[in-house]
Each structure stands twice: as structure tokens, then as C-alpha cells.
Design a protein around this motif. Structure first.
Motif, short mmCIF file in Angstrom:
data_model
loop_
_atom_site.label_atom_id
_atom_site.label_comp_id
_atom_site.label_asym_id
_atom_site.label_seq_id
_atom_site.Cartn_x
_atom_site.Cartn_y
_atom_site.Cartn_z
N ASN A 3 9.23 1.75 -9.57
CA ASN A 3 10.32 2.61 -10.03
C ASN A 3 11.63 1.83 -10.03
O ASN A 3 12.42 1.94 -10.95
CB ASN A 3 10.41 3.83 -9.11
N CYS A 34 -7.96 3.86 -5.77
CA CYS A 34 -7.12 4.57 -4.80
C CYS A 34 -6.62 5.88 -5.39
O CYS A 34 -6.60 6.90 -4.73
CB CYS A 34 -5.89 3.75 -4.44
N ALA A 82 -6.79 9.67 -3.93
CA ALA A 82 -5.60 10.41 -3.49
C ALA A 82 -5.16 11.43 -4.52
O ALA A 82 -4.14 12.09 -4.32
CB ALA A 82 -4.46 9.44 -3.21
N SER A 83 -5.91 11.55 -5.63
CA SER A 83 -5.56 12.48 -6.69
C SER A 83 -4.14 12.28 -7.19
O SER A 83 -3.33 13.20 -7.23
CB SER A 83 -5.76 13.93 -6.21
N VAL A 84 -3.82 11.03 -7.54
CA VAL A 84 -2.56 10.80 -8.27
C VAL A 84 -2.91 10.25 -9.63
O VAL A 84 -3.80 9.41 -9.75
CB VAL A 84 -1.59 9.81 -7.57
N LYS A 85 -2.23 10.75 -10.64
CA LYS A 85 -2.48 10.26 -11.99
C LYS A 85 -1.17 9.75 -12.55
O LYS A 85 -0.48 10.48 -13.25
CB LYS A 85 -3.03 11.40 -12.86
N MET A 92 4.76 2.27 -5.55
CA MET A 92 5.34 3.10 -6.63
C MET A 92 6.85 3.05 -6.62
O MET A 92 7.49 3.08 -7.66
CB MET A 92 4.81 4.53 -6.61
N GLN A 93 7.42 2.91 -5.41
CA GLN A 93 8.87 2.83 -5.35
C GLN A 93 9.37 1.49 -5.88
O GLN A 93 10.40 1.42 -6.53
CB GLN A 93 9.33 3.03 -3.91
N ARG A 105 11.60 -0.65 -12.86
CA ARG A 105 11.78 0.05 -14.13
C ARG A 105 13.25 0.36 -14.35
O ARG A 105 13.80 0.11 -15.42
CB ARG A 105 10.96 1.33 -14.12
N ARG A 128 0.83 -1.21 0.00
CA ARG A 128 0.00 0.00 0.00
C ARG A 128 0.86 1.25 0.00
O ARG A 128 0.58 2.22 -0.71
CB ARG A 128 -0.88 0.02 1.25
N ALA A 129 1.91 1.25 0.82
CA ALA A 129 2.68 2.47 0.97
C ALA A 129 3.75 2.62 -0.10
O ALA A 129 4.06 3.73 -0.52
CB ALA A 129 3.32 2.51 2.36
N GLU A 130 4.31 1.50 -0.55
CA GLU A 130 5.56 1.62 -1.32
C GLU A 130 5.49 1.07 -2.73
O GLU A 130 6.52 0.92 -3.39
CB GLU A 130 6.68 0.88 -0.58
N ASP A 157 0.48 6.45 -20.19
CA ASP A 157 0.69 7.14 -21.46
C ASP A 157 1.31 6.16 -22.46
O ASP A 157 1.09 6.26 -23.66
CB ASP A 157 1.66 8.32 -21.29
N TYR A 211 1.55 8.66 -14.81
CA TYR A 211 1.63 8.88 -16.26
C TYR A 211 2.07 7.61 -16.97
O TYR A 211 2.23 7.60 -18.19
CB TYR A 211 2.59 10.04 -16.57
#
Lengths: 124, 344
Positions: free
Chosen positions: A60, A105, A109-112, A56-57, A63, A52-54, A117, A114
Motif C-alpha cells: 500500500n 495463504c 485467511a479468506s482474503v481476496k 499488504m501495508q 502504491r 508475513r504480517a505487514e 483486477d 482486488y
């Protein structure tokens, strides 16, 4: 300054501005988003709270590893199955709906991110 | 002393909230009670200070003018530096509040060989101040995504442009860099500019240290101490606070409570410190008055209405006898009777 006619309205505007979130939400906190969890699986890449917290890391890191060192490794072990470091071929294999999972989610939390794309989300 | 004491105070705040928020159950104090108290003190204190200023009389008309004032219609006057009408005052105030125009005039005395003394405008302070204040504004607006549900498009757009570099995930924001730059430049100015260092006090350093600590804990929380920073739980708490149903639905990392505690400390400190210049800039008689003393009479509100104006003619009437006696010249000589009486 004895200029209450201007100062008091100014002060009221300031207080209304600072307390804007109170007027905007009008006491309604809204529902906490409930992302739809995969039914066939029990575990994610990391423990639940860390995911939940990490997440995106983690993405990243994957990637960077894939694109910078060419390390495509099928070395992500979840349960007994090995997975690849991949957004579409791993995350979206279990979390098959972007709309019912990621977006719930993210809208709250207003994250988009990208990412979409370029990366193609599973067809729904 | 004046450098280290405020630093120690900020470190103490960090340690206090760090230890405090790790005690089970104390999350409700640090996550709910403290923010409510801080906001209450901020709003109450702010209004108290502004009303205090509103109740203070301004005995004289004291706009600071720095240009040709209005005299005769064919002499050009400076409408912004010596404003005559209300609209000119508003224009001057607007430029002051929005662009910090008076910092443009930050003069620096330098002695050159000769010796030649010059007062040149040093624009650095203006630049640092703009960087800092506007970054801070954008950061506050961006944080509204955690307090508003649903999030309005304006806020998402600000976020989008702030994160336009798309570096990493979570994305780096431009304002994180610019606010730190602004803050360190403003702090550096107080350390390295001898004149400014001399006049700086502990209460100049404290807000800088405090805001730097807030920014650093924010950056640490977003990028480096991510574990336990569940934004969904944090938003639930934040929206809960502004809808008066706060709940803490998960274990949130201590860094979050430290960040919130420092912000609360800033809110409480705000109304009782120099940071009140945010409200004060609007209420500065030196800025918000028109330079029209020669057209309109400014009545001192302190004046006792029982004390009537006393013209020179009346004064002379009252004291003429004594004045003549002391050999002080008078405009109207004593009448024959009066001088006869004085002779005796």
C-alpha cells in the motif's frame, strides 16, 4: 415462565449456533498453508516475520508513493540487488507463482486482494 | 465516579493483559486458557439465566399494549400493539427483535412556551441502536473467517460487501466506522442527555467502554500496530481452539492478546449484566404474551390447588348471619329459622 416446551429448544438452538465453528470443523483444524518460497533467493524486502504480517501495508505504501508522488525509485535493496517499488516487477519476480505463494495463504485467511483486477499475475 | 470507575476498570483490564501476555509462556494462558474459560462461563451463565427465567412463574397476564385491544368484532383493533393470536405475538416479537420497534416509541417530554408539554418520539436512540447492533453482528460474522476452515462463501461475501470501499490495504471495513459511530453516539447520549445521564449507572458505562476498547484494539491491530500480527498464526490458534487442539505457532503481538482478553471479559460479563437483554427480550412477559385475558383464563401457577374458588354466593352463605348483624346488605335474606336464631 413455565414454558419449557419453547424455551429449552430455543436455548439449545442458541448454544448450537454459538458453538457452530465446533460442528463445522469437526475437530479437523486443517493444514497450515505452506507458501512455496523462492529457491534462488534468501531474503525478502523486510525480515520474514514482518513480511508475513505487514506485506499488504508495504504494498500500500509503495502504491501510494508511486502513484501519488511519482516516486518510481529503484531504491529497494535486497541483498546486493536494487529493486523497483512494484508489485509485478519486484514481488512477482521472486515469488513467481501467485497460486503457489500468495493464494495459499489468502485462501486460508479468506482474503481476496482486488489488486489482480488490474495487475496481471505471472503466467503459470 | 460512575463515569470514571468503569473506565478505570477497562484500563486495568488492558494493562493486566498487556503486561501478562508479555511474560514468556503466559501466551498460553491468555490465548488458550482464558478464552476457553470465558466461553464456558458465557454459555453456562447464559443457560443459567435463561433457565432461571423459565422457572419463574408469571402470576398475571401482563402484555404491554399500546393500541386498541380486541373487544367487539366490528371495532378495529391494533394487531401489533395489542396482539390477540399467537401469530400476531410472533409478528410483534419479530419486529421487536429484528427492528427494535419499541425504541421507535422513545418519547421525550419537552416543555414549550405557553407552557405546553409535548411527548414526541425521539428516533435517535433507535438509529444509534440499529447502527451499533447490526455492525456488531456483521463484525462477529466476519470474524468467523478465523474460526472456520474452509471459509464458507457466505462469510467471504459479507467480508466483500463490508470492504466494498476498497480503501487501503488491509482494506477498511464499513462496520468499523459504523460501530464506532453507534457506540460514541450511545455513550454521548448518556453524557449529554440530562435525563439519561441522571439515570445512568456505572454498569451502563462499563459495557460501552469495554466494547469501545474492543473495537479500538481491533482497529489498532489491523491497521496501526501490525507488527507481529500474523493472521495465519492467529487463524491457526482460533481454529485450534474450536477443534480442541490449540497451538500458538508464532510470536503474536501483545495487541492481539489484549483484544482477546477484552473479548473474554465481555463474554464473562455478559450473562451477569444488562447485556442479557439479548436473551431476555425473548422472555419478556410484557412482549411475548397475547392480549387475550378476556377470552382465556390465565391460571396463576403460584395458586395452591387446595384453595378452591370461593364465589360470592358461597361467601354470603358463609357469613350471612354476621353480615346481617352488622347491617351489611345481602342478596339473599336470612331464612325465618336463621333470623329467629339471630334474634336470641
Amino acid at each position: 415462565m413455565y414454558d419449557g416446551g419453547k424455551i429449552i429448544p430455543g436455548l439449545i438452538i442458541f448454544v448450537l449456533f454459538i458453538t457452530f465453528p465446533v460442528w463445522y470443523n469437526r475437530g479437523n483444524a486443517g493444514a497450515v498453508p505452506q507458501p512455496e518460497l523462492p529457491k534462488k533467493f534468501k531474503e525478502c524486502v523486510l525480515p520474514y516475520a514482518d513480511m508475513r504480517a505487514e506485506h499488504m501495508q508495504l504494498l500500500n505504501r509503495w502504491r501510494d508513493q508511486v502513484l501519488r508522488t511519482g516516486d518510481w525509485g529503484f531504491d529497494v535493496k535486497i541483498g546486493d540487488t536494487m529493486y523497483q517499488k512494484s508489485l509485478m516487477n519486484t514481488c512477482m519476480q521472486c515469488h513467481t507463482s501467485k497460486k503457489k505463494f500468495c493464494d495459499r495463504c489468502h485462501t486460508y485467511a479468506s482474503v481476496k486482494p482486488y489488486c489482480w483486477d488490474c495487475h496481471i499475475a505471472p503466467v503459470e | 465516579m460512575k463515569y470514571t470507575f468503569p473506565l478505570a476498570a477497562v484500563v486495568a483490564l488492558v494493562l493486566f493483559s498487556w503486561v501478562g501476555a508479555s511474560i514468556p509462556g503466559m501466551q498460553y494462558i491468555f490465548g488458550i486458557v482464558v478464552p476457553y474459560l470465558a466461553m464456558g462461563l458465557f454459555l453456562g451463565g447464559f443457560c443459567y439465566r435463561v433457565i432461571g427465567w423459565a422457572r419463574s412463574p408469571v402470576p398475571f397476564k401482563i402484555p404491554t399494549t399500546c393500541g386498541q385491544g380486541f373487544s367487539l368484532p366490528w371495532i378495529k383493533y391494533d394487531k401489533l400493539e395489542a396482539p390477540l393470536t399467537t401469530s400476531q405475538v410472533i409478528a410483534r416479537m419479530f419486529l421487536e427483535v429484528v427492528l427494535f420497534r419499541s425504541l421507535w416509541r422513545n418519547t421525550k417530554a419537552t416543555v414549550y412556551k405557553g407552557p405546553k408539554l409535548t411527548y414526541e418520539s425521539s428516533k435517535w436512540l433507535w438509529l444509534f441502536a440499529m447502527l451499533f447492533h447490526y455492525s456488531f453482528l456483521v463484525i462477529i460474522l466476519r470474524h468467523m473467517r478465523l474460526f472456520l476452515n474452509p471459509v464458507p462463501a457466505v462469510i467471504s461475501n459479507i467480508e466483500f460487501f463490508d470492504g466494498i470501499l476498497q480503501i487501503g490495504a488491509p482494506t477498511m471495513y464499513l462496520t468499523e466506522v459504523t460501530i464506532l459511530l453507534g457506540l460514541f453516539l450511545l455513550l454521548g447520549r448518556r453524557f449529554f442527555n440530562r435525563h439519561v445521564r441522571y439515570i445512568s449507572l456505572a454498569n451502563d458505562f462499563f459495557p460501552l467502554y469495554l466494547i469501545i476498547a474492543i473495537v479500538l484494539t481491533g482497529i489498532l491491530m489491523r491497521f496501526f500496530l501490525r507488527s507481529g500480527v500474523d493472521i495465519i498464526a492467529i487463524k491457526r490458534l482460533a481454529v485450534g481452539l474450536v477443534t480442541f487442539h490449540p497451538t500458538i505457532i508464532a510470536d503474536i503481538g501483545s495487541i492481539f492478546y489484549i483484544h482477546v482478553f477484552l473479548v473474554s471479559a465481555l463474554l464473562v460479563y455478559f450473562p451477569f449484566s444488562k447485556l442479557m437483554h439479548m436473551g431476555g427480550v425473548f422472555l419478556s412477559p410484557t412482549r411475548n404474551m397475547a392480549n387475550d385475558t378476556r377470552m382465556r383464563r390465565h391460571i396463576n401457577p403460584w395458586n395452591d390447588p387446595n384453595i378452591k374458588p370461593h364465589s360470592y354466593a358461597a361467601y354470603e352463605d358463609e357469613f350471612r348471619k354476621d353480615m346481617v348483624e352488622q347491617g351489611i346488605p345481602v342478596e339473599k335474606p336470612l331464612t325465618a329459622e336463621e333470623s329467629a336464631a339471630a334474634e336470641e
